[in-house]
Enzyme design. Structure first.
Site, mmCIF file in Angstrom:
data_model
loop_
_atom_site.group_PDB
_atom_site.id
_atom_site.type_symbol
_atom_site.label_atom_id
_atom_site.label_comp_id
_atom_site.label_asym_id
_atom_site.label_seq_id
_atom_site.Cartn_x
_atom_site.Cartn_y
_atom_site.Cartn_z
ATOM 1 N N LEU D 238 -8.019 -6.835 3.134
ATOM 2 C CA LEU D 238 -7.042 -7.349 4.090
ATOM 3 C C LEU D 238 -6.970 -6.504 5.371
ATOM 4 O O LEU D 238 -6.735 -5.303 5.317
ATOM 5 C CB LEU D 238 -5.652 -7.378 3.419
ATOM 6 C CG LEU D 238 -4.536 -7.980 4.270
ATOM 7 C CD1 LEU D 238 -4.778 -9.451 4.548
ATOM 8 C CD2 LEU D 238 -3.183 -7.752 3.631
ATOM 9 N N ASP D 239 -7.164 -7.145 6.510
ATOM 10 C CA ASP D 239 -7.028 -6.504 7.825
ATOM 11 C C ASP D 239 -8.000 -5.347 8.031
ATOM 12 O O ASP D 239 -7.761 -4.466 8.860
ATOM 13 C CB ASP D 239 -5.582 -6.014 8.050
ATOM 14 C CG ASP D 239 -4.579 -7.158 8.006
ATOM 15 O OD1 ASP D 239 -4.971 -8.291 8.310
ATOM 16 O OD2 ASP D 239 -3.409 -6.916 7.663
ATOM 17 N N GLU D 240 -9.081 -5.352 7.276
ATOM 18 C CA GLU D 240 -10.039 -4.253 7.425
ATOM 19 C C GLU D 240 -11.417 -4.726 7.881
ATOM 20 O O GLU D 240 -12.363 -3.942 7.908
ATOM 21 C CB GLU D 240 -10.150 -3.476 6.112
ATOM 22 C CG GLU D 240 -8.837 -2.852 5.718
ATOM 23 C CD GLU D 240 -8.981 -1.715 4.721
ATOM 24 O OE1 GLU D 240 -10.129 -1.370 4.351
ATOM 25 O OE2 GLU D 240 -7.943 -1.176 4.332
#
Lengths: 296, 296, 296, 296
Positions: D238-240
């Protein structure tokens, strides 16, 4: 009541900076304004902030010193009853008394050189009372400015004793504010606490991203498209103190870590100089772990 | 004097916006603050500006409407004596009464679409009362929003008569403010004068650079490294009215004129929306040919 | 053909910078790439720009010097036939030979101090061969850096003779590039022409706005919301030479002219340092009155 | 070899975009340039990046389609041997074939409205083939553009089945790229993996700061002075995922969370539109968890 001012000459452009934080109440502004008007105070700048989420009110006034019938001590005496009435955290400072600033640096010179030049150029309203470094590299630059250079090495094995000397130096020099201009050492918690709200650091990342060591390396690894710098008050929680100012610069895949370091230097210098200026002009109020910054 | 407020419910978050410009005098802030405090007014935002070079003072207050014992009419009556005493140019507006906005556009849709969407989304505190265009192209977009579309062609040969119709339309619609959202026609001087301070234009350059026609072409020819946009009040001097806001974007040798036009659109939209918002929230004071903008 | 390189050691990180402008033709890139590949040249950076509106092509390559079998002279000899074939304006430079830079300043120190510090810090790939000023104020700062300071006063009555001395000095010092770091004097047209493309100026406005004298005063009068600085090559048309870089900073009604001057200083420094760096790294191609800048 | 082009008319301004990533070797650029030159290919834009830290080389060329003697299939056939020789990861795309884009949104309309308008205005080189949402709120807006609206609710209890339907929809529609325009749902890992490098998200913070939920609340709590947005490829972390673009906007103590949300919307829109445009124009190369973005 109108009072003739017998203190200051017409040419005097000193201002008193009155800074207030207190629980919000109707009538606050009127009370302060009346106080100033009664003494014929000429307000040259006024900033308010009301935060309904916590019920607090923050205020900063610049008043022409020559328009008032008293000096700072007189101001304090006259104003204290109002401060008590409204449970104010407050201070008033004379712009004619430059703040005493101690600078700390390590080997990198860009932030230090920038601040020294600004002070020398008359741009920073401050007296640089000394530079302290854990290396000798920057001595010659500092001494060109006729500023005392204090060499205080910090070694792993003797860290506690080393920082005790720093503590002694600060006790002796009595700086109003200490600036970590890329000092690269973590101050011990006691020092952080003793000088709370009076030590300013520049961190070479856009906090809270990349706290800790080697932020440009971290930024490179993550592939961000902007890098930044953060000027903040030092607390005993590393890189978590109240933020005064931040800025960023665009980078791309074509930049190496060395490029990030080079580009970042300009952001660091600019953000630190700005943050320090805000502090020196009494534009910053720390509240909990955040700042109100009344810059214009 | 403290007055119990019998007008507004607790849930009411309307504010009165009190905007003042007058010659600077000691006691001004106190007078206004006292007035508000006496009526138990809760100030939620306050901004001051004192300009010593011209000896004028500017002030904007937001006061919770529900904290005051009167409506706007009552406020005006109560405050007028103070305004007279201090030679104030002043106004007070109720945030609960959205301003009536007329939009004007030509064929390009980006600014119009942006403002319509913001209004629709509840972001702009305004009622869009109509869109007037000299082309039919944007009718369908406008009518999707259930906003009246007025087609008023402007032709070289009949320009005077055409603008007379525009004048009639404005007389009928009574907009509080008219926005030239890339309207591309120069309004006649009479209209500019009649609606002074109430017509906002977006110019697609960083004024005063590249005033007049085809600014992106001019920018390309000059080889500038930033292009911009300027939101300003319309006066009868083309592109010389008081500037509300400006912004820029970086460009390079690799951008064609078409690229500048495309990149510029985003700046135009953003600057116009911001400038209009400042106007709608009564954050702008025009003084001579400049603006004081109390944005936060 | 593959050639073993016998010139440079592995540790050598010099690059040759090959910069080309010529009429656009199919096969250009292939020709140059083949040339480099045949000599086993390792391209570390490559930038192209094709401008269809004028039918020109621009190209810059960085090639590891140690990967090539010849020095700069050898490169020139080997490449000249290709240059002739394609009507190229071209140059190739060795990054290992720092450019000789002469700085000129007046009384204000910020740009000069910034450039001197960057050069001292190893950030600018340049040798500062001297500073020339029409005032003595900055001598001490310059001499701290062990750089010759040349005091050449410029007086209204003797301007022609004064600039003749400047001409002599430049003839003697043979700078590769001369930087007007807030020099505040207008160079005579002969000098501008003689050193075309080799004199860089920082103008303290966002050109073409506010050309000429006192740009911050002009900006204040006009009430702009951003101020800027422009780094450009000097031509005999004042403030109209090819622009290398520009930047801006946000200002407001609350800033006095003195504030604009202060805030502008930071933009001037940054833009000048960036523009000079581009020039030093052979990233700039002047074409007609515009620049192609291959920065990354 | 020179080949006469029999495919395209002179008015044809389509380009082929050739994008290459491979281990760095001397002669690479020459090989590709020769290939293009031999077929008389007219290069209109060329970008290179060489990363010595990993020994990889990245390249993007735009070649006028009408200058080449083959179509995309022919190009692929002709180029494949070179690609094999140099172990290239590569692709070539025809700008005349607009990419098929699926948009996903939730209830907030700003990003969706912005992209729809850009596509409608001809600014985005894309065909919007559908909008999928877990709410009905935006149907009317989407249908005004004559674009199919797919309502696919996502409920806690039936999440797996709900996302299976999304998977079916994507299998049916075959989008080239899917854009999460503030979709607010976390896609299941299988979907992320299946569409790796083909799903673009806008995160409403300056990543890696404030990953996860409610980033504006987090930013407010921390007291940052800039907020931002990040456009990135979706991965199962997530969000990486690899960052395509980012930007920020200045905020202050005076901004509430609602203000941050409002100000942030403009940054989100701009960054997403920019990032998507880069993707559509084949300007982005993903390498490990970072991007090379050849924007100009």
């Amino acid at each position: 009541m109108t009072v003739t001012n017998t203190f200051a000459s017409a040419a005097d452009d000193r201002v008193f900076r009155l800074v207030i934080a207190c629980p919000d109440r109707v009538g606050l502004v009127a009370k302060v304004s009346n106080f100033l008007a009664n003494y014929n105070g000429w307000i040259t700048e006024a900033s308010h902030h009301s935060d309904p989420s916590i019920g607090w009110f923050f205020m900063r006034n610049e008043i022409k010193a020559s328009s008032l019938p008293f000096d700072i001590k007189g101001f304090v005496q006259a104003f204290q009853p109002i401060a008590n009435e409204f449970d104010m955290q407050w201070r008033v400072e004379d712009s004619g008394v430059p703040k005493r600033v101690m600078l700390m640096a390590s080997k990198e010179s860009h932030c230090l050189a920038d601040l020294l030049h600004r002070a020398h150029d008359g741009e920073l309203p401050a007296e640089i009372i000394g530079v302290c470094s854990n290396h000798e590299d920057l001595r010659r630059m500092v001494e060109w400015y006729d500023i005392p250079f204090h060499y205080l090495p910090v070694r792993k094995e003797t860290k506690q004793a080393d920082f005790a000397k720093l503590n002694d130096l600060m006790a002796e020099l009595q700086p109003d504010v200490t600036v970590l201009a890329r000092y690269m050492q973590i101050l011990p918690p006691e020092l952080c606490q003793a000088f709370e709200g009076r030590v300013i650091n520049i961190h070479h990342s856009f906090l809270p991203s990349f706290a800790g060591a080697k932020p440009y390396h971290q930024a490179y690894q993550r592939g961000v498209k902007l890098i930044g710098a953060t000027c903040h008050y030092v607390t005993d929680l590393l890189d978590e103190g109240p933020i005064i100012d931040q800025d960023v610069i665009r980078v791309s895949h074509s930049h190496t870590i060395a490029d990030l370091v080079r580009l970042g230097r300009d952001v660091e210098k600019a953000v630190l100089a700005r943050g320090l200026r805000y502090h020196l002009e009494e534009r910053v109020i720390i509240h909990e772990n955040k700042t109100i910054v009344f810059h214009h």
